[in-house]
Design an enzyme around this catalytic site. Structure first.
Site, mmCIF file in Angstrom:
data_model
loop_
_atom_site.group_PDB
_atom_site.id
_atom_site.type_symbol
_atom_site.label_atom_id
_atom_site.label_comp_id
_atom_site.label_asym_id
_atom_site.label_seq_id
_atom_site.Cartn_x
_atom_site.Cartn_y
_atom_site.Cartn_z
ATOM 1 N N LYS A 159 11.294 -21.672 4.384
ATOM 2 C CA LYS A 159 10.224 -21.989 3.256
ATOM 3 C C LYS A 159 11.082 -21.672 1.876
ATOM 4 C CE LYS A 159 8.871 -16.952 3.829
ATOM 5 N NZ LYS A 159 7.824 -16.156 4.326
ATOM 6 N N ARG A 198 -3.607 -10.152 5.560
ATOM 7 C CA ARG A 198 -3.149 -11.465 4.943
ATOM 8 C C ARG A 198 -4.034 -12.621 5.400
ATOM 9 N NH1 ARG A 198 2.743 -13.314 3.156
ATOM 10 N NH2 ARG A 198 3.090 -13.369 5.652
ATOM 11 N N HIS A 226 2.523 -10.408 11.707
ATOM 12 C CA HIS A 226 3.780 -10.138 10.832
ATOM 13 C C HIS A 226 3.658 -8.758 10.000
ATOM 14 C CE1 HIS A 226 6.330 -11.544 7.716
ATOM 15 N NE2 HIS A 226 5.514 -11.388 6.849
ATOM 16 N N ARG A 261 12.162 -14.106 13.579
ATOM 17 C CA ARG A 261 11.705 -14.935 12.300
ATOM 18 C C ARG A 261 12.551 -14.540 11.249
ATOM 19 N NH1 ARG A 261 6.109 -13.960 13.465
ATOM 20 N NH2 ARG A 261 6.352 -13.012 11.443
ATOM 21 N N TYR A 302 16.364 -13.464 -29.986
ATOM 22 C CA TYR A 302 14.776 -13.448 -30.513
ATOM 23 C C TYR A 302 14.462 -11.921 -30.262
ATOM 24 C CZ TYR A 302 14.129 -18.536 -29.112
ATOM 25 O OH TYR A 302 14.255 -19.830 -28.990
ATOM 26 N N CYS A 329 17.155 -15.997 -23.491
ATOM 27 C CA CYS A 329 16.393 -17.164 -24.033
ATOM 28 C C CYS A 329 15.794 -17.903 -22.836
ATOM 29 C CB CYS A 329 17.019 -17.698 -24.973
ATOM 30 S SG CYS A 329 17.749 -17.055 -26.335
ATOM 31 N N MET A 330 15.150 -19.364 -23.068
ATOM 32 C CA MET A 330 15.006 -20.007 -21.970
ATOM 33 C C MET A 330 16.134 -20.767 -21.346
ATOM 34 S SD MET A 330 12.158 -23.186 -22.265
ATOM 35 C CE MET A 330 10.881 -22.425 -23.054
ATOM 36 N N ASP A 331 17.065 -20.853 -22.332
ATOM 37 C CA ASP A 331 18.320 -21.779 -21.890
ATOM 38 C C ASP A 331 19.642 -20.977 -22.173
ATOM 39 O OD1 ASP A 331 16.355 -23.992 -21.675
ATOM 40 O OD2 ASP A 331 16.338 -23.949 -23.688
HETATM 41 C C1 PLP Z 1 8.570 -15.365 5.131
HETATM 42 C C2 PLP Z 1 8.217 -14.981 6.390
HETATM 43 C C3 PLP Z 1 9.232 -14.389 7.257
HETATM 44 C C4 PLP Z 1 10.584 -14.566 7.016
HETATM 45 O O1 PLP Z 1 10.824 -13.098 6.157
HETATM 46 P P1 PLP Z 1 12.085 -12.267 5.894
HETATM 47 O O2 PLP Z 1 11.624 -10.933 5.372
HETATM 48 O O3 PLP Z 1 12.603 -13.126 4.688
HETATM 49 O O4 PLP Z 1 13.054 -12.380 6.946
HETATM 50 C C5 PLP Z 1 8.802 -14.428 8.666
HETATM 51 N N1 PLP Z 1 7.493 -14.748 9.132
HETATM 52 C C6 PLP Z 1 6.461 -14.875 8.286
HETATM 53 C C7 PLP Z 1 5.109 -15.180 8.616
HETATM 54 C C8 PLP Z 1 6.925 -15.312 6.859
HETATM 55 O O5 PLP Z 1 5.929 -15.595 6.130
#
Ligand code: PLP
Length: 369
Positions: A40, A138, A167, A223, A267, A314-316
């Site tokens: 992701k 969540r 999770h 995961r 700045y 700064c921005m850049d």
């Molecule tokens: C982002 C995410 C992960 C990965 O988490 P890490 O801490 O980067 O390993 C695993 N499962 C779910 C549901 C997530 O949203």
């Protein structure tokens, strides 16, 4: 031209080989469990298409993303492996999930009814992972109310329950008591299956923290996100698997000058010296994702030496104090790498390494090595 030089004197270098090595290190550590690389947020800033193609060629058997759109990018790039989208689903997205053969999360009977209807209309089977909330608050059905959902999930004709997951909220902490409690709650909800003489679908809960610190949480699938990219989720996490950073962020000195005592830099004039100093300018800013919070706090590496960023980012552009050190236009400036980790930058900016790497903007060219 040197292939690692881009026209812009700033780039991020990504080693796909290192990501594959990290993937292998995780695979061999969790041997019995399947590994779902989490790609992701543009593969945590590393390039979702390049990373996913490389891992697919390297033997990855599935992928995890947060959004439907990210999964669509993977399908468009020719990724045929199963893809699970972690986030909540709104009704109008369901036909798209089914059309592109993507696995979605479901945590209510209502949602499953909508999915079942959409699948029937498409004359396809929808693949779903049930999402159980064990303490993150969540998305997901609370573990103490899960039984009804699990029971109902067996009735839908057009849905295949491919998995069930939860999770962790604090698996990267030193104190694992809440993570252990979450795991116990998940296992309690899973008792539904043996109780009814059923084989559970694929069970998963472990993110990077769980993989590193709670082997009993590996279950059927893990995961990993951040550790795939060679970054540990926190300073205190047990580094039970060795992974190496895959990303470095480099720029070049574009300007050199001597600044007189008392002349404020950048700045707001937040920094000045009481003696003449050599200052160089680096063409990177918060518009590239180098946080403004790093003003007067972070360090960069030039000619093997760490030097402080002075004045506001700064921005850049930002400025670096060499004191009496020397540097020439075109010298490499390392923002991440050469001994500076994403965790170091996170500490300076008072955030987490996740935000540091996912924040690097698309206007910074990615170079794959
Ligand atoms: C982002 C995410 C992960 C990965 O988490 P890490 O801490 O980067 O390993 C695993 N499962 C779910 C549901 C997530 O949203």
């Amino acid at each position: 031209m040197n292939p690692t030089k881009t026209i812009r004197p700033t780039h991020v270098e990504i080693s796909l080989g290192t990501i594959a090595q990290n993937f292998d290190a995780i695979r061999s550590h969790v041997s019995a469990a399947q590994v779902m690389p989490v790609v992701k947020a543009n593969a945590y800033g590393h390039g979702i298409v390049e990373v996913s193609r490389h891992l697919a060629a390297h033997g990855a058997t599935c992928f995890g993303v947060a959004l439907l759109e990210e999964a669509a990018v993977l399908r468009h790039a020719g990724i045929t492996q199963p893809i699970l989208v972690f986030g909540g689903v709104v009704a109008r997205q369901i036909p798209e999930f089914i059309e592109q053969d993507l696995m979605m999360a479901a945590s209510s009977i209502d949602k499953m009814q909508q999915i079942d209807d959409a699948a029937a209309a498409a004359k396809r089977k929808a693949r779903v992972h049930l999402k159980i909330d064990t303490g993150m608050e969540r998305i997901g059905v609370h573990w103490y109310s899960a039984e009804k959902l699990l029971e109902a999930s067996l009735r839908f004709r057009n849905i295949e329950i491919a998995g069930i997951y939860s999770h962790f909220a604090s698996s990267d902490a030193e104190d694992l008591s809440s993570a252990k409690e979450q795991l116990a709650r998940f296992l309690e909800a899973l008792e539904f299956y043996p109780k009814h003489g059923l084989k559970p679908p694929q069970r998963h809960i472990a993110n990077s923290g769980g993989i590193l610190q709670l082997p009993e949480s590996h279950l059927d699938l893990v995961r990993p996100g951040i550790m795939l990219y060679g970054v540990y989720p926190s300073r205190e996490v047990r580094q039970s698997i060795v992974v190496k950073p895959a990303l470095s962020w480099k720029s070049e000195v574009v300007y050199f000058k001597v600044v007189q005592p008392g002349s404020p830099v950048s700045y707001g004039g937040t920094w000045k010296s009481d003696h003449p100093v050599r200052i160089v300018t680096v063409p990177v800013g918060y518009g590239d994702g180098y946080f403004r919070a790093l003003s007067n706090r972070s360090k960069v590496v030039i000619r093997g030496q760490q030097h402080p960023v002075v004045g506001r980012v700064c921005m850049d552009q930002f400025m670096v104090n060499l004191e009496w050190g020397s540097a020439y236009n075109g010298d490499t400036v390392t923002l991440i790498g050469d001994g500076i980790s994403a965790q170091d930058v996170a500490d300076w900016a008072e955030t987490i390494p996740y935000e540091v790497i996912t924040n690097i903007r698309s206007r910074v060219p990615r170079v794959f090595v």
